[in-house]
Design an enzyme around this catalytic site. Structure first.
Site, PDB file in Angstrom:
ATOM      1  N   ARG A 166       1.878 -12.121  -0.944  1.00 42.37           N
ATOM      2  CA  ARG A 166       0.637 -12.535  -0.274  1.00 42.37           C
ATOM      3  C   ARG A 166      -0.103 -13.599  -1.071  1.00 42.37           C
ATOM      4  NH1 ARG A 166      -1.520  -8.730   4.015  1.00 42.37           N
ATOM      5  NH2 ARG A 166       0.201  -7.298   4.364  1.00 42.37           N
ATOM      6  N   ASN A 191       6.455  -8.613   1.309  1.00 43.28           N
ATOM      7  CA  ASN A 191       5.010  -8.379   1.427  1.00 43.28           C
ATOM      8  C   ASN A 191       4.244  -9.213   0.392  1.00 43.28           C
ATOM      9  OD1 ASN A 191       2.747  -7.100   2.667  1.00 43.28           O
ATOM     10  ND2 ASN A 191       2.638  -5.623   0.981  1.00 43.28           N
ATOM     11  N   TYR A 211       3.079 -17.367  18.056  1.00 42.80           N
ATOM     12  CA  TYR A 211       2.235 -18.292  17.284  1.00 42.80           C
ATOM     13  C   TYR A 211       1.305 -19.086  18.192  1.00 42.80           C
ATOM     14  CZ  TYR A 211       5.382 -16.696  13.688  1.00 42.80           C
ATOM     15  OH  TYR A 211       6.097 -15.889  12.836  1.00 42.80           O
ATOM     16  N   HIS A 225      -9.813  -2.337  12.039  1.00 40.74           N
ATOM     17  CA  HIS A 225      -8.767  -3.199  11.465  1.00 40.74           C
ATOM     18  C   HIS A 225      -8.484  -4.321  12.463  1.00 40.74           C
ATOM     19  CE1 HIS A 225      -4.400  -3.330   9.687  1.00 40.74           C
ATOM     20  NE2 HIS A 225      -5.183  -4.202   9.097  1.00 40.74           N
ATOM     21  N   SER A 238      -0.661  -3.657  10.364  1.00 42.78           N
ATOM     22  CA  SER A 238      -0.376  -4.542   9.235  1.00 42.78           C
ATOM     23  C   SER A 238       0.869  -5.376   9.516  1.00 42.78           C
ATOM     24  CB  SER A 238      -0.166  -3.712   7.979  1.00 42.78           C
ATOM     25  OG  SER A 238      -1.320  -2.940   7.739  1.00 42.78           O
ATOM     26  N   GLY A 283      -4.309  -3.773  -1.211  1.00 45.59           N
ATOM     27  CA  GLY A 283      -5.128  -2.771  -0.543  1.00 45.59           C
ATOM     28  C   GLY A 283      -5.324  -1.494  -1.355  1.00 45.59           C
ATOM     29  N   ASP A 326      -8.864  -9.649   9.347  1.00 43.95           N
ATOM     30  CA  ASP A 326      -8.364  -8.305   9.013  1.00 43.95           C
ATOM     31  C   ASP A 326      -9.337  -7.176   9.368  1.00 43.95           C
ATOM     32  OD1 ASP A 326      -6.057  -6.947   7.874  1.00 43.95           O
ATOM     33  OD2 ASP A 326      -7.362  -6.353   6.218  1.00 43.95           O
ATOM     34  N   ARG A 370       0.848  -1.188   0.000  1.00 43.14           N
ATOM     35  CA  ARG A 370       0.000   0.000   0.000  1.00 43.14           C
ATOM     36  C   ARG A 370       0.886   1.240   0.000  1.00 43.14           C
ATOM     37  NH1 ARG A 370      -1.673   0.814   4.458  1.00 43.14           N
ATOM     38  NH2 ARG A 370      -1.049  -1.091   5.506  1.00 43.14           N
ATOM     39  N   LYS A 384      -9.540  -2.178   2.349  1.00 44.24           N
ATOM     40  CA  LYS A 384      -9.199  -1.046   3.210  1.00 44.24           C
ATOM     41  C   LYS A 384      -9.992   0.207   2.836  1.00 44.24           C
ATOM     42  CE  LYS A 384      -6.616  -3.698   5.306  1.00 44.24           C
ATOM     43  NZ  LYS A 384      -5.429  -4.021   5.929  1.00 44.24           N
ATOM     44  N   ARG A 444       4.074  -4.300  17.459  1.00 48.37           N
ATOM     45  CA  ARG A 444       5.451  -4.790  17.557  1.00 48.37           C
ATOM     46  C   ARG A 444       6.245  -3.819  18.387  1.00 48.37           C
ATOM     47  NH1 ARG A 444       7.598  -8.373  13.338  1.00 48.37           N
ATOM     48  NH2 ARG A 444       5.739  -8.966  12.200  1.00 48.37           N
ATOM     49  N   TYR A 449      -1.836  -3.259  -6.844  1.00 48.46           N
ATOM     50  CA  TYR A 449      -1.517  -4.046  -5.651  1.00 48.46           C
ATOM     51  C   TYR A 449      -2.599  -4.014  -4.568  1.00 48.46           C
ATOM     52  CZ  TYR A 449       0.578  -6.298  -1.807  1.00 48.46           C
ATOM     53  OH  TYR A 449       0.772  -7.191  -0.786  1.00 48.46           O
ATOM     54  N   ASN A 464       0.587 -18.329  21.782  1.00 44.13           N
ATOM     55  CA  ASN A 464      -0.214 -17.152  22.143  1.00 44.13           C
ATOM     56  C   ASN A 464      -1.551 -17.539  22.775  1.00 44.13           C
ATOM     57  OD1 ASN A 464       1.809 -15.568  21.109  1.00 44.13           O
ATOM     58  ND2 ASN A 464       0.832 -15.269  19.110  1.00 44.13           N
ATOM     59  N   CYS A 499       1.412  -7.662  11.715  1.00 43.50           N
ATOM     60  CA  CYS A 499       1.753  -7.849  13.130  1.00 43.50           C
ATOM     61  C   CYS A 499       1.030  -9.034  13.745  1.00 43.50           C
ATOM     62  CB  CYS A 499       1.460  -6.584  13.921  1.00 43.50           C
ATOM     63  SG  CYS A 499       2.620  -5.256  13.549  1.00 43.50           S
ATOM     64  N   GLY A 500       0.477  -9.922  12.922  1.00 39.28           N
ATOM     65  CA  GLY A 500       0.011 -11.193  13.472  1.00 39.28           C
ATOM     66  C   GLY A 500      -1.482 -11.436  13.556  1.00 39.28           C
ATOM     67  N   ASN A 550      -2.354 -14.823  11.629  1.00 38.12           N
ATOM     68  CA  ASN A 550      -1.832 -15.978  12.355  1.00 38.12           C
ATOM     69  C   ASN A 550      -2.650 -16.279  13.604  1.00 38.12           C
ATOM     70  OD1 ASN A 550       0.981 -17.209  11.442  1.00 38.12           O
ATOM     71  ND2 ASN A 550       0.814 -15.111  10.720  1.00 38.12           N
TER      72      ASN A 550
END
Ligand code: GTP
Ligand code: SPV
Ligand code: MN
Length: 597
Positions: A379, A377, A503, A230, A252, A203, A281, A73, A210, A410, A201, A506, A254-255, A258
């Site tokens: 995807r 990035n 992972y 988000h 974005s 987003g 998301d 983005r 978005k 993060r 690309y 968590n 940051c997990g 997952n």
């Protein structure tokens, strides 16, 4: 019979206007049928836009490469175009609607010559649910059409809603010449309109994501008194069958993806947890008749980060992406399958990298930097329904009730593994002061810490001070507001190694969060919020030295004092608009840190 498959005059008139402007050779209405999809795939392959992958190992899968100047983005080319600059706030790029339309019109003029324009009617949220919103995207990219068919409910069923005169967001996209200097992602919230040009690309161009579901929707949500966030949405089913749903906002890369489909780790004392993935998301949340917060995921697909995805980190995703998936900017292996850094199996001896060049492990560029096979990035776009943990409530019009809201980012230092806010107002302070290190999901200096309130910095379609006000007000309207937490999976030791394995581990933290929501576990009071007592996190089966755990929960006064300075600077830019409650929270935190309670 009209020459259009709809009676919606607003729609047909708009399509005609755009045809005049962009001058496509042809117009095709997307009906969502498998036949049309197959035809588009074939055409895209012939045109070199998609590379078909190994039909046995990856049935229904394709590879797409974007222009190397177009792999994330572009926030600096993204604008909120409200009549008054103040309404866009200090964190958004702003252009007046008149100037923006004018500038973009020049680029759109004739931009679709020689191409087909596709009309994609799509619904964000279950078709016909009163919580859903409709958009129509006009685009000259087959890649966009095929992605939208995965990410949204698109086609004839949505056209039917439009025949009943449902309103819709006008989303216009053209690849034009993919020149960065002629790239613009423009939002006109007051006109319910999005114009995106010069990019191909994610987003930037899948306008339901978005652009509509966050920037435009957040603007609408404030007026209609709901939330467009988000956030991932997941259900945690306890062994006794009770399911608690949580929504979590991480910036974005940051997990979110997952965590949304995490598998319970081995060794937990309580056996039999099960995770239900509702979304990875975006969450649309509203207060229902019971006075609590309910959420739907407006999307139907994942647009997930490839690097790092493997059977250890995310087995559910590995399963999901085995078929009907579009891969973007990953490495192509000689056998027609794909690879990325930290994928399963051996590092391939050779392949074609994300830029279409022959690749071997260990290759370096002119500056001695290692050449990656896949873009950081890179995807995949893949249907949620293929995910083994897909929630059975995905199509339910009311969505799921939310027990906890989790913020996170993060932070190599500073933020502990988890803490809970004292109350709603404090929780909004925690969310509004969130910060994170920049990732490859957006252009800019990687690793730099930036404030990213509620992970919405790049996605809030209006003045962020008003957005904080909206969050505070919504809390007062709820009978039972969700509890608010903050997590940080990314804290590092002095050697730059992650302290927490992350992972699936968590889930141990989510277990504590859920128990807190059920008032089943106590906590320790600290200046920044409640943290778990050491024995209340189930660490069985995980060899984590006590010292490491201590480091993960250490609250360093000096660093927090510095953090306060950063928060102060951040808040000041909103001047008088910043809700007074947040300054109160700031002062209280300062006192608590100083006081040493
Ligand atoms: P967007 O799609 O950009 O909104 O990102 P996201 O928030 O969904 O992030 P995602 O789950 O795709 O994760 C991004 C990166 O973080 C990947 O490289 C993951 O491997 C890594 N990651 C995810 N969870 C963890 C974790 O618990 N610990 C660590 N150390 N890394 C993680
Ligand atoms: C993000 O950057 O937060 C994404 C990917 O989810 S994109 O759709 O490109 O915005
Ligand atoms: Mn995202």
């Amino acid at each position: 019979m009209s020459r259009y498959p709809t009676h919606n005059k607003k729609l047909t008139e708009w399509v005609e206007k755009v045809v005049k402007l962009c001058q496509p050779d042809d117009v095709v209405w997307v009906d969502g049928s498998p036949e049309q999809k197959e035809k588009l795939e074939k055409e895209a392959v012939t045109a070199g836009e998609l590379i078909p992958l190994n039909t046995e190992k990856l049935p229904g899968c394709f590879l797409h490469r974007t222009n190397p100047n177009d792999v994330a983005r572009t926030e600096h080319l993204t604008f909120i175009c409200t009549r008054k600059k103040h309404d866009a706030g200090p964190n958004n790029n702003w252009m007046s609607p008149r100037a923006a339309y004018k500038k973009a019109r020049e680029i759109f003029k004739g931009s679709m010559k020689g191409r087909t324009m596709y009309v994609i009617p799509f619904s964000m949220g279950p078709v016909g649910s009163e919580f859903s919103k409709i958009g129509v995207e006009l685009t000259d990219s087959r890649y966009v059409v095929l992605n939208m068919l995965i990410m949204t409910r698109a086609g004839s069923s949505v056209l039917e809603m439009l025949n009943k005169d449902w309103d819709f967001t006008k989303c216009l996209h053209s690849l034009a010449d993919l020149d960065v200097n002629r790239r613009l992602i423009l939002h006109f919230p007051e006109d319910n309109t999005i114009w995106s040009v010069g990019s191909g690309y994610g987003g930037n161009v899948l306008l339901g994501k978005k652009c509509l579901s966050l920037r435009i929707a957040s603007f609408i949500a404030r007026k209609e008194k709901w939330f467009a966030e988000h956030m991932l949405i997941m259900g945690i089913e306890e062994p006794n069958g009770r399911i608690r749903y949580i929504a979590a906002a991480f910036p974005s890369a940051c997990g979110k993806t997952n965590l949304a489909m995490v598998l319970p780790p081995e060794g937990l004392k309580k056996k039999g947890y099960r995770i239900w993935t509702v979304g990875d998301d975006i969450a649309w949340m509203r207060i229902d008749s019971d006075g609590s917060l309910w959420a739907i995921n407006p999307e139907t697909g994942f647009f997930g980060v490839a690097p790092g995805t493997n059977s250890h980190t995310n087995p559910n995703m590995v399963e999901t992406i085995k078929k009907n998936t579009i891969y973007t900017n990953v490495l192509l292996k000689p056998d027609g399958t794909v690879w990325w850094e930290q994928a399963d199996g051996e590092i391939p001896a050779r392949g074609i990298d994300w830029q279409g060049r022959p690749w071997k492990p260990g290759m370096v560029d002119g500056n001695g930097n290692v050449i990656l096979g896949a873009n950081p990035n890179s995807r995949f776009t893949t249907p949620i329904m293929q995910c083994p943990s897909a929630s059975y409530r995905l199509e339910q019009h009311h969505g799921v009730p939310i027990s906890a809201i989790v913020f996170g980012g993060r932070r190599q230092h500073l933020a502990p593994l988890v803490y809970e806010a004292f109350d709603w107002q404090h929780g909004i302070f925690v969310g509004s002061t969130m910060a994170s290190e920049r990732t490859a999901a957006q252009y800019g200096k990687q690793g730099e810490v930036r404030r990213d309130p509620m992970a919405m910095l790049p996605f809030c379609g209006y003045n962020m001070a008003m957005y904080f006000r909206h969050w505070l007000d919504m809390g007062k309207k709820m009978k039972s507001a969700p509890r608010i937490f903050h997590v940080n999976w990314f804290r590092m030791d002095e050697h730059g190694k992650f302290l927490w394995p992350g992972y699936r581990e968590n889930l141990r933290i989510l277990e504590w969060i859920v128990d807190r929501c059920d008032n089943e576990v106590d906590a320790e009071n600290t200046p920044i919020g409640y943290i778990p007592r050491p024995d209340d996190i189930d660490l069985t089966g995980l060899s984590l030295p006590a010292q490491t755990l201590e480091k993960l929960f250490h609250i360093d006064k000096k660093s927090w004092s510095e953090e306060l300075e950063g928060i102060n600077r951040f808040f000041k830019q909103f001047k008088k608009d910043l809700p007074q409650e947040l300054w109160q929270e700031y002062e209280s935190l300062k006192e608590r840190i100083r006081g040493g309670k």
